[in-house]
Design an enzyme around this catalytic site. Structure first.
Site, PDB file in Angstrom:
ATOM      1  CD  GLU A 117      84.637  51.753  -4.158  1.00 57.24           C
ATOM      2  OE1 GLU A 117      85.444  52.342  -3.761  1.00 57.24           O
ATOM      3  OE2 GLU A 117      84.262  50.705  -5.289  1.00 57.24           O
TER       4      GLU A 117
HETATM    5  C1  LIG Z   1      78.578  42.874  -4.273  1.00 60.13           C
HETATM    6  C2  LIG Z   1      80.200  42.761  -3.472  1.00 60.13           C
HETATM    7  C3  LIG Z   1      80.768  44.259  -4.648  1.00 60.13           C
HETATM    8  C4  LIG Z   1      82.223  44.033  -3.995  1.00 60.13           C
HETATM    9  N1  LIG Z   1      83.182  44.862  -4.442  1.00 60.13           N
HETATM   10  C5  LIG Z   1      84.261  45.595  -4.137  1.00 60.13           C
HETATM   11  C6  LIG Z   1      85.336  44.954  -5.336  1.00 60.13           C
HETATM   12  O1  LIG Z   1      85.389  45.142  -6.697  1.00 60.13           O
HETATM   13  N2  LIG Z   1      86.550  45.868  -4.936  1.00 60.13           N
HETATM   14  C7  LIG Z   1      87.701  45.394  -3.508  1.00 60.13           C
HETATM   15  O2  LIG Z   1      88.081  45.242  -3.416  1.00 60.13           O
HETATM   16  N3  LIG Z   1      86.078  44.868  -2.496  1.00 60.13           N
HETATM   17  C8  LIG Z   1      84.808  44.792  -3.125  1.00 60.13           C
HETATM   18  N4  LIG Z   1      84.010  45.047  -1.961  1.00 60.13           N
HETATM   19  C9  LIG Z   1      84.517  44.851  -0.110  1.00 60.13           C
HETATM   20  C10 LIG Z   1      83.519  45.733  -0.091  1.00 60.13           C
HETATM   21  O3  LIG Z   1      84.169  47.332  -0.026  1.00 60.13           O
HETATM   22  C11 LIG Z   1      83.679  45.690   1.590  1.00 60.13           C
HETATM   23  O4  LIG Z   1      82.858  44.862   2.228  1.00 60.13           O
HETATM   24  C12 LIG Z   1      83.265  46.818   2.363  1.00 60.13           C
HETATM   25  O5  LIG Z   1      84.074  47.273   2.259  1.00 60.13           O
HETATM   26  C13 LIG Z   1      83.267  46.611   3.806  1.00 60.13           C
HETATM   27  O6  LIG Z   1      84.230  45.885   4.615  1.00 60.13           O
HETATM   28  P1  LIG Z   1      83.988  44.378   4.990  1.00 60.13           P
HETATM   29  O7  LIG Z   1      83.128  43.594   4.451  1.00 60.13           O
HETATM   30  O8  LIG Z   1      85.109  44.037   5.450  1.00 60.13           O
HETATM   31  O9  LIG Z   1      83.996  44.508   6.580  1.00 60.13           O
HETATM   32  P2  LIG Z   1      84.228  45.233   7.901  1.00 60.13           P
HETATM   33  O10 LIG Z   1      85.549  46.078   7.098  1.00 60.13           O
HETATM   34  O11 LIG Z   1      84.179  43.733   8.019  1.00 60.13           O
HETATM   35  O12 LIG Z   1      83.267  45.939   8.663  1.00 60.13           O
HETATM   36  C14 LIG Z   1      82.230  45.905   8.915  1.00 60.13           C
HETATM   37  C15 LIG Z   1      81.022  46.839   9.653  1.00 60.13           C
HETATM   38  O13 LIG Z   1      82.056  46.958  10.777  1.00 60.13           O
HETATM   39  C16 LIG Z   1      82.107  48.793  10.440  1.00 60.13           C
HETATM   40  N5  LIG Z   1      83.568  49.136  11.219  1.00 60.13           N
HETATM   41  C17 LIG Z   1      84.791  49.199  10.496  1.00 60.13           C
HETATM   42  N6  LIG Z   1      86.262  49.127  10.709  1.00 60.13           N
HETATM   43  C18 LIG Z   1      84.977  50.058  11.580  1.00 60.13           C
HETATM   44  C19 LIG Z   1      85.807  51.528  12.475  1.00 60.13           C
HETATM   45  N7  LIG Z   1      87.264  51.636  12.504  1.00 60.13           N
HETATM   46  N8  LIG Z   1      85.121  52.351  12.980  1.00 60.13           N
HETATM   47  C20 LIG Z   1      83.558  52.293  12.649  1.00 60.13           C
HETATM   48  N9  LIG Z   1      83.137  51.002  11.946  1.00 60.13           N
HETATM   49  C21 LIG Z   1      83.607  50.329  11.507  1.00 60.13           C
HETATM   50  C22 LIG Z   1      81.804  48.728   8.996  1.00 60.13           C
HETATM   51  O14 LIG Z   1      81.369  50.363   8.840  1.00 60.13           O
HETATM   52  C23 LIG Z   1      80.872  47.632   9.246  1.00 60.13           C
HETATM   53  O15 LIG Z   1      79.371  48.602   9.188  1.00 60.13           O
HETATM   54  C24 LIG Z   1      82.932  44.603  -2.642  1.00 60.13           C
HETATM   55  C25 LIG Z   1      81.810  43.588  -1.995  1.00 60.13           C
HETATM   56  C26 LIG Z   1      80.303  42.901  -1.934  1.00 60.13           C
HETATM   57  C27 LIG Z   1      79.543  42.215  -1.106  1.00 60.13           C
END
Ligand SMILES: Cc1cc2nc3c(=O)[nH]c(=O)nc-3n(C[C@H](O)[C@H](O)[C@H](O)COP(=O)(O)OP(=O)(O)OC[C@H]3O[C@@H](n4cnc5c(N)ncnc54)[C@H](O)[C@@H]3O)c2cc1C
Length: 590
Positions: free
Chosen positions: A441
């Site tokens: 989220e």
């Molecule tokens: C168990 C699980 C359940 C989930 N359920 C859902 C679901 O139901 N629906 C859905 O759509 N998604 C879901 N997700 C996905 C989840 O919401 C994302 O993994 C999360 O929002 C982070 O996105 P990402 O993994 O692509 O990380 P990234 O976007 O690649 O981010 C990686 C890191 O970089 C940081 N970062 C990225 N951009 C910036 C910025 N502009 N400024 C500063 N820091 C930044 C982030 O804070 C993070 O620490 C789920 C994930 C898991 C693991």
């Protein structure tokens, strides 16, 4: 095997004595929720969570979900039966609008029930939470026909919902989204693409699953401005509104993951699946944000819930485990050693958890009450102020309650010593389950940026100024006997104001200053909000001093003021250090 007792009395104290919920009887649904009804609802929810869901928590963790060759997914043994009971009890849509079959109960009540559900079995409770997010999106942005077709079954829990944002190349940065939607002559769309990490994407609990999917309509602009939201049911509905033909959406795999094994985290394949636009074309992030805000508050509650259940088990263990003697002399000389609860270092951890849990629960319920006012009041000004509060507090609740909630599960595990690392005691499961709350989220770093970059300046800082005015007004009016609480709160509020001013003066020249200090600001904000909650709790405890347990609140509140709130000074110092050393090294120096 861990145990759990839902904190019904705590919730009753907050609703009745701290927030005086009876004063809101003019709001729809509140008059029906008289104190005895509220107590009965909480007691019934507690029984279900303690007797049915708690024993299934370990089962869900050990057995996990299984995907079969045909793409179907089975949930852990016992989940189906428990889900049926959840639906039969009317728990899914308890506060949903009555016009679509909900009971319209105040969210301030049902949010407390959500805490019980998440403490007893977070992986299980998530299945129904996602349906509520879908309800919020369709209710606020869907067409009349969509509301009539989908809401009653989602609200009853007969159908489940999901939210599909994440793709392999993007989670935070939705501008990179590739999933596409091709318009069809009948007004529907063919949705094509892959979504990953979709919670409850496929399972055997319901007759249908209503996926809410972000996709880009063919020819739409690049970036976030070209994204639209689609309703894509697992089974297409017949003219009578019942599930018919299977849609072209399937679960390609389920993730092996650190925790919440009982919740199926799916990679979803949309192969020209039939979907319908909900909300406006190219403006899909608006309804998705409605859904996400509901979900973010809910995830904050997950952080509190894991902290609470871990704390309860740590207390029981600390009273039972014998090791060493109290520094001030043996407390149980007849025993071979004293229970570890006599040790100040163990107490430090227990008190930290306790002081957090009680104030965090107050913050959640205070904000849920504002949510009720925002949705139900007839007074436009009152609605606006309540909505401002929700917007401001959502990233704080999501970020601070999950960061500290996770830290508390680790502290509770620590109290178990080596036994905390062994699966049988269940403490390591709380740690693993709580960890995701800081990530999904919107990762907590993103919550902090949302708070500082968007929520503070919004509407000329109206929400923030209202919060400052409320807390400083309270401090000014407070009784002299409240000095041990109010003085530290006043200092912390001053530091929060100073941090806010520092951003206003130092962000325009160097935007990295915001990014480098945002997480500290969020924590600083959270401490002030929790400190304010402690003052309100202590006021209520003093007013009810004859009731058992109220003196304990005065002590716990002082612990918070003396041992936790002073961290605000550190956060302020870090913020004012700016981004220079954080950003000075070039990327290739790492
Ligand atoms: C168990 C699980 C359940 C989930 N359920 C859902 C679901 O139901 N629906 C859905 O759509 N998604 C879901 N997700 C996905 C989840 O919401 C994302 O993994 C999360 O929002 C982070 O996105 P990402 O993994 O692509 O990380 P990234 O976007 O690649 O981010 C990686 C890191 O970089 C940081 N970062 C990225 N951009 C910036 C910025 N502009 N400024 C500063 N820091 C930044 C982030 O804070 C993070 O620490 C789920 C994930 C898991 C693991």
């Amino acid at each position: 095997m861990p145990t759990y007792r839902a904190p019904v009395d705590e919730v009753m104290f907050l609703l009745r004595d701290v927030f005086h919920v009876e004063r809101y009887n003019n709001l729809p649904g509140f008059a029906e929720a008289s104190p005895d009804i509220v107590e009965a609802v909480l007691a019934e929810a507690a029984k279900f969570c303690e007797d049915v869901l708690t024993p299934l928590n370990r089962v869900g963790d050990k057995e996990g979900c299984r995907r079969h060759a045909d793409g179907s997914v089975t949930t852990p043994p016992g989940f189906k039966d428990a889900y049926r009971k959840l639906v039969d009890g009317g728990w899914v849509g308890a506060s949903a609008p009555t016009e679509f079959g909900g009971q319209g109960l105040p969210t301030v009540l049902t949010q407390a029930v959500r805490e019980f559900l998440y403490s007893s079995n977070m992986a299980f409770a998530m299945y129904s939470s996602l349906a509520l997010g879908a309800v919020a999106a369709i209710y606020n942005h869907g067409s009349a026909e969509q509301k009539a077709r989908y809401l009653p079954k989602l609200i009853s829990g007969e159908w489940a919902g999901t939210m599909n944002l994440t793709e392999p190349q993007c989670g935070t940065d939705l501008g990179q989204l590739r999933c596409r939607a091709t318009p069809q002559p009948d007004g529907s769309y063919k949705v094509t693409g892959t979504k990953i990490f979709i919670s409850a994407g496929e399972h055997d609990l319901t007759d249908n699953i209503i996926h809410l999917v972000l996709a880009r309509i063919d020819g739409a602009p690049a970036g976030t401005k070209g994204i639209s939201l689609f309703i894509v049911p697992k089974f297409l509905l017949t003219a009578d509104g019942v599930p018919g033909e299977r849609n072209a959406v399937s679960c390609g795999s389920i993730e092996e993951k650190m925790g919440i094994h009982g919740n199926a985290t799916c990679a979803m394949n949309y192969d020209g699946a039939t979907g319908w636009l909900t909300g406006e074309k190219h403006r899909g992030l608006y309804p998705m944000f409605t859904m996400m805000n509901t979900a973010r508050l809910s995830v904050g509650v997950q952080g509190l819930a894991q902290s609470e259940v871990a704390y309860q088990n740590a207390v029981a263990y600390a009273k039972d485990r014998l090791a060493g003697r109290a520094p001030s002399g043996a407390k149980f000389p007849q025993k071979p050693a004293d229970p570890i609860i006599v040790h100040p270092d163990v107490r430090r951890m227990l008190m930290t958890m306790r002081a957090f849990n009680e104030a965090a629960r107050a913050l959640v319920l205070w904000t849920a009450l504002k949510g009720d006012i925002a949705r139900r009041s007839t007074d436009a000004k009152e609605r606006e102020a309540a909505d401002d509060h929700m917007g401001l507090m959502t990233p704080v609740i999501k970020g601070v309650l999950t960061d500290q909630g996770f830290a508390n599960t680790v502290a509770a595990q620590q109290i178990f010593g080596g036994h905390g690392y062994i699966a049988e005691h269940g403490m390591e499961q709380f740690v693993r389950d709580a960890r995701i709350t800081m990530i999904f989220e919107g990762a907590n770093g993103i919550q902090a940026l949302d708070l500082v970059g968007r929520k503070l300046p919004k509407d000329g800082g109206r929400a923030l100024q209202a919060f400052f005015a409320e807390v400083s007004g309270y401090i000014k009016e407070a009784d002299a006997a409240m000095a041990p609480y109010v003085k530290p709160l006043g200092k912390a509020l001053g530091e929060l104001r100073e941090a806010t001013l520092w951003f206003a003066q130092n962000a325009p020249g160097n935007p990295d200053n915001v990014g480098a200090g945002a997480s500290d600001y969020m924590q600083l904000f959270g401490l002030v909000a929790l400190g304010y909650m402690w003052c309100r709790i202590v006021d209520a405890a003093k007013a009810n001093s004859a009731t058992a347990g109220m003196d304990d609140k005065l002590v716990t509140g002082r612990f918070f003021m003396e041992r936790m709130l002073p961290a605000t000074a550190t956060h302020l110092a870090r913020i004012k250090a700016g981004a220079e050393t954080t950003m000075a090294l070039p990327a290739d120096a790492f």
